[in-house]
Design a protein around this motif. Sequence first.
Motif, PDB file in Angstrom:
ATOM      1  N   THR A  69       0.941  -1.056   0.046  1.00 21.89           N
ATOM      2  CA  THR A  69       0.090   0.106   0.020  1.00 21.89           C
ATOM      3  C   THR A  69       0.981   1.169  -0.042  1.00 21.89           C
ATOM      4  O   THR A  69       0.698   2.164  -0.724  1.00 21.89           O
ATOM      5  N   GLN A  70       1.829   1.139   0.736  1.00 24.21           N
ATOM      6  CA  GLN A  70       2.942   2.302   0.781  1.00 24.21           C
ATOM      7  C   GLN A  70       3.452   2.403  -0.625  1.00 24.21           C
ATOM      8  O   GLN A  70       3.671   3.675  -0.841  1.00 24.21           O
ATOM      9  N   ALA A  71       3.791   1.621  -1.136  1.00 20.92           N
ATOM     10  CA  ALA A  71       4.582   1.610  -2.476  1.00 20.92           C
ATOM     11  C   ALA A  71       3.746   2.121  -3.438  1.00 20.92           C
ATOM     12  O   ALA A  71       4.112   3.195  -4.302  1.00 20.92           O
ATOM     13  N   MET A  72       2.422   1.690  -3.488  1.00 13.46           N
ATOM     14  CA  MET A  72       1.644   2.125  -4.627  1.00 13.46           C
ATOM     15  C   MET A  72       1.252   3.793  -4.127  1.00 13.46           C
ATOM     16  O   MET A  72       0.872   4.563  -5.207  1.00 13.46           O
ATOM     17  N   ARG A  73       1.119   4.265  -3.092  1.00  7.85           N
ATOM     18  CA  ARG A  73       0.920   5.369  -2.439  1.00  7.85           C
ATOM     19  C   ARG A  73       1.893   6.412  -3.273  1.00  7.85           C
ATOM     20  O   ARG A  73       1.401   7.429  -3.464  1.00  7.85           O
ATOM     21  N   ALA A  74       3.009   6.039  -3.235  1.00  8.29           N
ATOM     22  CA  ALA A  74       4.183   6.817  -3.649  1.00  8.29           C
ATOM     23  C   ALA A  74       3.982   7.014  -5.059  1.00  8.29           C
ATOM     24  O   ALA A  74       4.210   7.928  -5.456  1.00  8.29           O
ATOM     25  N   VAL A  75       3.494   5.822  -5.801  1.00  6.78           N
ATOM     26  CA  VAL A  75       3.383   5.967  -7.332  1.00  6.78           C
ATOM     27  C   VAL A  75       2.286   7.051  -7.772  1.00  6.78           C
ATOM     28  O   VAL A  75       2.315   7.770  -8.480  1.00  6.78           O
ATOM     29  N   PHE A  76       1.040   6.704  -6.804  1.00  6.07           N
ATOM     30  CA  PHE A  76      -0.003   7.740  -6.839  1.00  6.07           C
ATOM     31  C   PHE A  76       0.264   9.120  -6.580  1.00  6.07           C
ATOM     32  O   PHE A  76      -0.171  10.040  -7.657  1.00  6.07           O
ATOM     33  N   GLU A  77       1.070   9.677  -5.576  1.00  5.76           N
ATOM     34  CA  GLU A  77       1.404  10.782  -5.346  1.00  5.76           C
ATOM     35  C   GLU A  77       2.285  11.538  -6.254  1.00  5.76           C
ATOM     36  O   GLU A  77       2.227  12.659  -6.422  1.00  5.76           O
ATOM     37  N   LYS A  78       3.163  10.700  -6.964  1.00 12.94           N
ATOM     38  CA  LYS A  78       3.963  11.339  -7.829  1.00 12.94           C
ATOM     39  C   LYS A  78       3.266  11.686  -9.244  1.00 12.94           C
ATOM     40  O   LYS A  78       3.536  12.719  -9.606  1.00 12.94           O
ATOM     41  N   ALA A  79       2.224  10.794  -9.667  1.00 10.25           N
ATOM     42  CA  ALA A  79       1.850  10.934 -10.816  1.00 10.25           C
ATOM     43  C   ALA A  79       0.721  12.146 -10.482  1.00 10.25           C
ATOM     44  O   ALA A  79       0.741  13.038 -11.376  1.00 10.25           O
ATOM     45  N   ALA A  80      -0.115  11.985  -9.472  1.00 13.25           N
ATOM     46  CA  ALA A  80      -0.991  13.285  -8.945  1.00 13.25           C
ATOM     47  C   ALA A  80      -0.261  14.457  -8.968  1.00 13.25           C
ATOM     48  O   ALA A  80      -0.852  15.571  -9.422  1.00 13.25           O
ATOM     49  N   GLY A  81       0.954  14.555  -8.492  1.00 11.81           N
ATOM     50  CA  GLY A  81       1.710  15.720  -8.248  1.00 11.81           C
ATOM     51  C   GLY A  81       1.929  16.329  -9.618  1.00 11.81           C
ATOM     52  O   GLY A  81       2.310  17.650  -9.691  1.00 11.81           O
ATOM     53  N   GLN A  82       2.243  15.512 -10.641  1.00 17.18           N
ATOM     54  CA  GLN A  82       2.712  15.942 -11.960  1.00 17.18           C
ATOM     55  C   GLN A  82       1.295  16.505 -12.653  1.00 17.18           C
ATOM     56  O   GLN A  82       1.651  16.865 -13.850  1.00 17.18           O
ATOM     57  N   MET A  83       0.294  16.340 -11.996  1.00 16.97           N
ATOM     58  CA  MET A  83      -0.933  16.669 -12.909  1.00 16.97           C
ATOM     59  C   MET A  83      -1.687  17.489 -12.210  1.00 16.97           C
ATOM     60  O   MET A  83      -3.142  17.709 -12.435  1.00 16.97           O
ATOM     61  N   ASN A  84      -1.114  18.327 -11.127  1.00 21.78           N
ATOM     62  CA  ASN A  84      -2.073  19.157 -10.228  1.00 21.78           C
ATOM     63  C   ASN A  84      -2.912  20.311 -11.122  1.00 21.78           C
ATOM     64  O   ASN A  84      -3.671  21.249 -10.504  1.00 21.78           O
ATOM     65  N   ASP A  85      -2.344  20.553 -12.439  1.00 17.44           N
ATOM     66  CA  ASP A  85      -3.096  21.618 -13.082  1.00 17.44           C
ATOM     67  C   ASP A  85      -4.496  21.106 -13.526  1.00 17.44           C
ATOM     68  O   ASP A  85      -5.337  21.918 -13.927  1.00 17.44           O
ATOM     69  N   VAL A  86      -4.555  19.726 -13.615  1.00 15.65           N
ATOM     70  CA  VAL A  86      -6.014  19.168 -14.240  1.00 15.65           C
ATOM     71  C   VAL A  86      -6.604  18.226 -13.116  1.00 15.65           C
ATOM     72  O   VAL A  86      -7.905  18.099 -13.239  1.00 15.65           O
ATOM     73  N   ALA A  87      -6.118  18.000 -12.092  1.00 14.67           N
ATOM     74  CA  ALA A  87      -6.474  17.276 -11.115  1.00 14.67           C
ATOM     75  C   ALA A  87      -6.051  17.357  -9.501  1.00 14.67           C
ATOM     76  O   ALA A  87      -4.799  17.714  -9.578  1.00 14.67           O
ATOM     77  N   ASP A  88      -7.130  17.372  -8.727  1.00 10.06           N
ATOM     78  CA  ASP A  88      -6.640  17.224  -7.384  1.00 10.06           C
ATOM     79  C   ASP A  88      -6.528  15.589  -6.820  1.00 10.06           C
ATOM     80  O   ASP A  88      -6.783  14.802  -7.622  1.00 10.06           O
ATOM     81  N   ALA A  89      -6.047  15.615  -5.825  1.00  6.28           N
ATOM     82  CA  ALA A  89      -5.981  14.207  -4.959  1.00  6.28           C
ATOM     83  C   ALA A  89      -6.137  14.106  -3.673  1.00  6.28           C
ATOM     84  O   ALA A  89      -6.079  15.076  -2.991  1.00  6.28           O
ATOM     85  N   ILE A  90      -6.670  12.947  -3.387  1.00  2.00           N
ATOM     86  CA  ILE A  90      -7.053  12.748  -1.823  1.00  2.00           C
ATOM     87  C   ILE A  90      -6.755  11.121  -1.434  1.00  2.00           C
ATOM     88  O   ILE A  90      -7.132  10.448  -2.218  1.00  2.00           O
ATOM     89  N   SER A  91      -6.378  11.033  -0.298  1.00  2.00           N
ATOM     90  CA  SER A  91      -6.453   9.779   0.301  1.00  2.00           C
ATOM     91  C   SER A  91      -7.510   9.225   1.148  1.00  2.00           C
ATOM     92  O   SER A  91      -7.856  10.005   1.952  1.00  2.00           O
ATOM     93  N   VAL A  92      -7.851   8.117   0.852  1.00  2.88           N
ATOM     94  CA  VAL A  92      -9.173   7.484   1.605  1.00  2.88           C
ATOM     95  C   VAL A  92      -8.960   6.519   2.276  1.00  2.88           C
ATOM     96  O   VAL A  92      -8.754   5.412   1.598  1.00  2.88           O
ATOM     97  N   GLN A  93      -8.940   6.267   3.698  1.00  6.69           N
ATOM     98  CA  GLN A  93      -8.827   4.986   4.368  1.00  6.69           C
ATOM     99  C   GLN A  93     -10.437   4.416   4.432  1.00  6.69           C
ATOM    100  O   GLN A  93     -11.309   5.182   5.062  1.00  6.69           O
TER     101      GLN A  93
END
Length: 275
Positions: A69-93
């Motif tokens: 889960t931690q490994a995929m979160r890092a992938v998610f956050e990296k991709a989302a960070g590169q797209m913050n002009d078109v997308a917001d991101a949130i983590s939901v437990q």
Amino acid sequence: MKRMTITTRLLVAFTAAVLCLVSAEPILAATALASESIPEGPAGVAMRNAAAQDKYLFVYFWKQSDPPTQAMRAVFEKAAGQMNDVADAISVQITDASNAAMVKKFGVSRAPMPLALAIAPNGAITRGLPVKFDEQQLKASVVSRGTSHCLKALQDRKLVLLCVKHQTGPNDFPGAYEFTQDERYSAASQIVRIDPSDSSEHGFLQSLKIDPSADQGVMVVLSPPGQPVATFKSDVTKDQIIERLAAASASCCPGGQCGPGESCCPGGNCEPATK
């Protein structure tokens, strides 16, 4: 009155039959049941804010903070960070009570975790990525406006009448308009218009085998979960649309029996074609 009943049954049977024969991705099958309401809680606020800015919302659903889960979160956050002009991101437990409404809305309580979900500004789910994914897959979840409108209607369990024509006007595709205005079909169908001169739509149109450079208008009928079931010219009439849908319904499960080698309705009980 009898004719209204028969044609309504034809539309219902047609939609049900197509759903029998086409297997949706599990995440699309779940999210197709999502209601129009935005859930309460932090995730709901994020959805509302993203939509107000005409942005996507990437949601990272997770259950426990283990190494995968931690490994995929890092992938998610990296991709989302590169797209913050078109997308917001949130983590939901998903076990967090404050996120219960969000988990229920998208039916992910039993989904494989972690799960990345891409939500378009109009509320359509454009991609569900369970367990393991890469940055490119998340980036590819941002789709054209026409694609997201089609997805939203399909996830609302509607037939989509996709009308494609250069400089589309209110008098184009009169048969499609009459079909969706008919009280028998209005609640179960929706027109989506696309101008093929919009280059952002070309990939979507080509996936439907529509030539964006063609001068003649074309209409494609899509049924949940996204199967093209009929193609027409722009001058098609309402009666021709109904006739074709009736024929498609009859060919899916003739006589209520599924054909050899075909995926079947639950329990093998396909609704008999109306004679």
